[in-house]
Design a protein around this motif. Structure first.
Motif, mmCIF file in Angstrom:
data_model
loop_
_atom_site.group_PDB
_atom_site.id
_atom_site.type_symbol
_atom_site.label_atom_id
_atom_site.label_comp_id
_atom_site.label_asym_id
_atom_site.label_seq_id
_atom_site.Cartn_x
_atom_site.Cartn_y
_atom_site.Cartn_z
ATOM 1 N N SER A 1 0.820 -1.218 0.000
ATOM 2 C CA SER A 1 0.000 0.000 0.000
ATOM 3 C C SER A 1 0.851 1.264 0.000
ATOM 4 N N LEU A 2 2.109 1.158 0.404
ATOM 5 C CA LEU A 2 2.996 2.318 0.361
ATOM 6 C C LEU A 2 3.162 2.838 -1.064
ATOM 7 N N GLU A 3 3.008 1.955 -2.050
ATOM 8 C CA GLU A 3 3.021 2.394 -3.444
ATOM 9 C C GLU A 3 1.624 2.384 -4.040
ATOM 10 N N GLY A 4 0.795 1.461 -3.601
ATOM 11 C CA GLY A 4 -0.539 1.313 -4.179
ATOM 12 C C GLY A 4 -1.447 2.493 -3.918
ATOM 13 N N SER A 5 -1.166 3.253 -2.863
ATOM 14 C CA SER A 5 -1.977 4.433 -2.541
ATOM 15 C C SER A 5 -1.065 5.566 -2.088
ATOM 16 N N LYS A 6 -1.022 6.631 -2.879
ATOM 17 C CA LYS A 6 -0.226 7.802 -2.498
ATOM 18 C C LYS A 6 -0.762 8.404 -1.201
ATOM 19 N N ILE A 7 -2.083 8.326 -1.018
ATOM 20 C CA ILE A 7 -2.681 8.880 0.197
ATOM 21 C C ILE A 7 -2.219 8.085 1.412
ATOM 22 N N PHE A 8 -2.257 6.755 1.321
ATOM 23 C CA PHE A 8 -1.773 5.923 2.427
ATOM 24 C C PHE A 8 -0.322 6.262 2.748
ATOM 25 N N ALA A 9 0.505 6.403 1.704
ATOM 26 C CA ALA A 9 1.928 6.670 1.914
ATOM 27 C C ALA A 9 2.146 8.009 2.609
ATOM 28 N N LYS A 10 1.444 9.046 2.144
ATOM 29 C CA LYS A 10 1.630 10.374 2.742
ATOM 30 C C LYS A 10 1.140 10.393 4.192
ATOM 31 N N GLU A 11 0.033 9.729 4.460
ATOM 32 C CA GLU A 11 -0.481 9.695 5.831
ATOM 33 C C GLU A 11 0.424 8.856 6.732
ATOM 34 N N PHE A 12 1.032 7.799 6.169
ATOM 35 C CA PHE A 12 2.018 7.006 6.913
ATOM 36 C C PHE A 12 3.206 7.886 7.289
ATOM 37 N N MET A 13 3.696 8.675 6.333
ATOM 38 C CA MET A 13 4.823 9.571 6.617
ATOM 39 C C MET A 13 4.457 10.578 7.702
ATOM 40 N N ALA A 14 3.243 11.095 7.635
ATOM 41 C CA ALA A 14 2.809 12.066 8.642
ATOM 42 C C ALA A 14 2.765 11.426 10.029
ATOM 43 N N ARG A 15 2.265 10.186 10.099
ATOM 44 C CA ARG A 15 2.173 9.503 11.399
ATOM 45 C C ARG A 15 3.543 9.283 12.024
ATOM 46 N N HIS A 16 4.564 9.110 11.187
ATOM 47 C CA HIS A 16 5.881 8.744 11.709
ATOM 48 C C HIS A 16 6.923 9.846 11.521
ATOM 49 N N SER A 17 6.443 11.060 11.283
ATOM 50 C CA SER A 17 7.313 12.251 11.213
ATOM 51 C C SER A 17 8.441 12.085 10.205
ATOM 52 N N ILE A 18 8.107 11.517 9.058
ATOM 53 C CA ILE A 18 9.073 11.343 7.976
ATOM 54 C C ILE A 18 8.947 12.540 7.042
ATOM 55 N N PRO A 19 10.031 13.258 6.776
ATOM 56 C CA PRO A 19 9.934 14.509 6.019
ATOM 57 C C PRO A 19 9.449 14.301 4.583
ATOM 58 N N THR A 20 8.448 15.086 4.202
ATOM 59 C CA THR A 20 7.894 15.061 2.850
ATOM 60 C C THR A 20 7.215 16.399 2.611
ATOM 61 N N ALA A 21 6.682 16.610 1.425
ATOM 62 C CA ALA A 21 6.021 17.875 1.116
ATOM 63 C C ALA A 21 4.644 17.942 1.781
ATOM 64 N N PRO A 22 4.241 19.110 2.306
ATOM 65 C CA PRO A 22 2.867 19.285 2.781
ATOM 66 C C PRO A 22 1.883 18.974 1.650
ATOM 67 N N PHE A 23 0.717 18.409 1.999
ATOM 68 C CA PHE A 23 -0.186 17.920 0.960
ATOM 69 C C PHE A 23 -1.648 18.075 1.369
ATOM 70 N N ASP A 24 -2.515 17.981 0.369
ATOM 71 C CA ASP A 24 -3.959 17.923 0.578
ATOM 72 C C ASP A 24 -4.518 16.770 -0.236
ATOM 73 N N VAL A 25 -5.470 16.050 0.344
ATOM 74 C CA VAL A 25 -6.205 15.003 -0.366
ATOM 75 C C VAL A 25 -7.456 15.636 -0.964
ATOM 76 N N CYS A 26 -7.679 15.407 -2.255
ATOM 77 C CA CYS A 26 -8.799 16.049 -2.948
ATOM 78 C C CYS A 26 -9.649 15.002 -3.665
ATOM 79 N N LEU A 27 -10.964 15.113 -3.465
ATOM 80 C CA LEU A 27 -11.908 14.192 -4.100
ATOM 81 C C LEU A 27 -12.814 14.900 -5.097
#
Length: 423
Positions: A98-124
């Motif tokens: 799922s780390l690759e299968g869903s960009k949303i899952f990956a970004k939220e995983f990074m947020a949960r574990h304080s892994i540096p990445t770009a700020p983001f918004d999920v849009c539907l």
């Protein structure tokens, strides 16, 4: 040992080649494979996205180890099914994938574990997309949530272009279900870097760094592709930078997986952006060897590749020494005219034997087939990976381009500036 490689692209050809170099391998299979692999492995017909077909083949040939090459079968749980039936598999289960299968899952995983990445918004919706754009300045980064064969990320220079892409994904469904949800994130300036890490679920080993070239034209112009070339190692990656990457990105990622009870056996691809101040941030995770990164990393390794796969699947990575590169490798990808858009298949390819005659070049097939005359013809957007090897970057680069010029097919296209950022 008996190995089975699942997949048919340049990455899988590189995996098969690397295994074929090992004395530990006495039987080698690939499914479905491609014409470039036919002298290295026994090829079998199978759909990589049909996990039941893969299982049936595994039961038939009884491999000791299975490497699942592409992301699609990993995301649908092929590794889980194979493991449930007693096979040793190199490749994460559905949860890890799922780390690759869903960009949303990956970004939220990074947020949960304080892994540096770009700020983001999920849009539907278009409205949510417009609101996310209002918070940012150009260039705008829009990404489809699901798998898109390397074509789901867009860097747009104007708001109008960004709105058009958002509409294409959310309204026109140009990427189908993969684009039903999108991410809009801040643009990250800096230098791109790929780090591959092999994990047995408890320990990991870092492989030599590489740099991909995503855009289709020279000077990083044109649309994104699956990758137009790569080189390894990366001369500006020193011990200090690698330490920062490990401390801020790699270690927290594997710790996060363990804390969420996600078992991860396979390779994890860290697509990084190195800020001007030298700080790494994650652009993306991939849950398999990169393509074309695999084509340049595997030929440089100081360890027996089959032994690396066996140690990973057996939970014994700690027994292996530190991994480093022993030579330079440069991959120039030759594509069909029109790629990453529409292209024509079936053009005969000439010059393959001449290109590989020096012994310092490996030609990995990415999109080829045999026609009714038993000729090798084009069968994909990315057609060939021409990998030059050498004791220096310059030697590897010269070998690659010299061989590219010996290969011909109608509409052949390639970038002429691979590894320019390394020089």
């Amino acid at each position: 040992m008996n190995f089975l490689v699942i997949g048919s692209g340049g990455r899988e050809h590189a995996l098969v080649w690397a295994l074929s170099q090992s004395e530990k391998v006495n039987e080698l299979h690939a499914a479905p494979g491609n014409p470039g692999m036919k002298d290295l492995a026994t090829l079998h017909s199978a759909s990589v996205e049909n996990k039941k077909e893969i299982l049936a083949l595994a039961k038939k040939i009884q491999p000791d180890y299975i490497i699942v090459g592409p992301e699609a079968p990993l995301v649908v749980g092929a590794s889980d099914l194979l493991r449930k039936n007693g096979f040793k598999v190199f490749g994460p289960g559905r949860e890890g994938a799922s780390l690759e299968g869903s960009k949303i899952f990956a970004k939220e995983f990074m947020a949960r574990h304080s892994i540096p990445t770009a700020p983001f918004d999920v849009c539907l919706s278009i409205e949510e997309g417009e609101a996310a754009l209002n918070k940012r300045q150009a260039p705008f980064v829009v990404k489809a949530d699901g798998l898109a064969a390397g074509k789901g990320a867009f860097v747009l220079q104007t708001r109008e272009e960004a709105l058009a892409v958002i509409s294409n994904l959310l309204v026109k469904k140009e990427l189908g279900t993969s684009g039903e949800k999108i991410i809009i994130e801040d643009f990250m300036p800096g230098l791109e870097l790929t780090i591959l890490c092999v994990s047995d679920g408890k320990n990991y080993r870092i492989l030599p760094g590489s740099q991909d070239h995503k855009r289709v034209f020279d000077h990083d112009q044109g649309p994104n592709t699956g990758g137009m070339g790569a080189y390894c190692p990366v001369p500006w990656v020193d011990e200090d930078l690698l330490r920062r990457v490990e401390e801020t990105v790699i270690s927290p990622t594997f710790s996060g997986l363990r804390s969420e009870n996600i078992s991860y056996c396979g390779v994890l691809y860290f697509g990084l952006m190195i800020d001007p101040d030298g700080s790494p941030r994650v652009v993306e995770y991939n849950v398999r060897f990169g393509d074309p990164e695999a084509e340049v990393v595997l030929p440089t390794l100081n360890v027996d590749f089959a032994q690396l796969i066996m140690a990973t699947c057996d939970g014994n990575l700690r027994s292996l020494p530190k991994i480093h590169s022993t030579q330079w490798a440069v991959d120039v990808v030759m594509t069909s005219e029109g790629y990453p858009g529409a292209y024509t298949k079936g053009y005969p390819i000439t010059g393959l034997d001449e290109a590989a005659a020096t012994g310092k070049v490996l030609v990995f097939h990415a999109g080829t087939a045999l026609n009714e005359k038993d000729e090798i013809v084009t069968a994909g957007g990315r057609v060939l990976n021409v990998v030059g090897l050498g004791k220096t970057l310059e030697e590897a680069l010269e070998q690659s381009y010299k061989s590219v010029r010996k290969i011909h097919f109608t509409g052949a296209h390639y970038r002429k500036d691979i590894a320019a950022k390394a020089r």
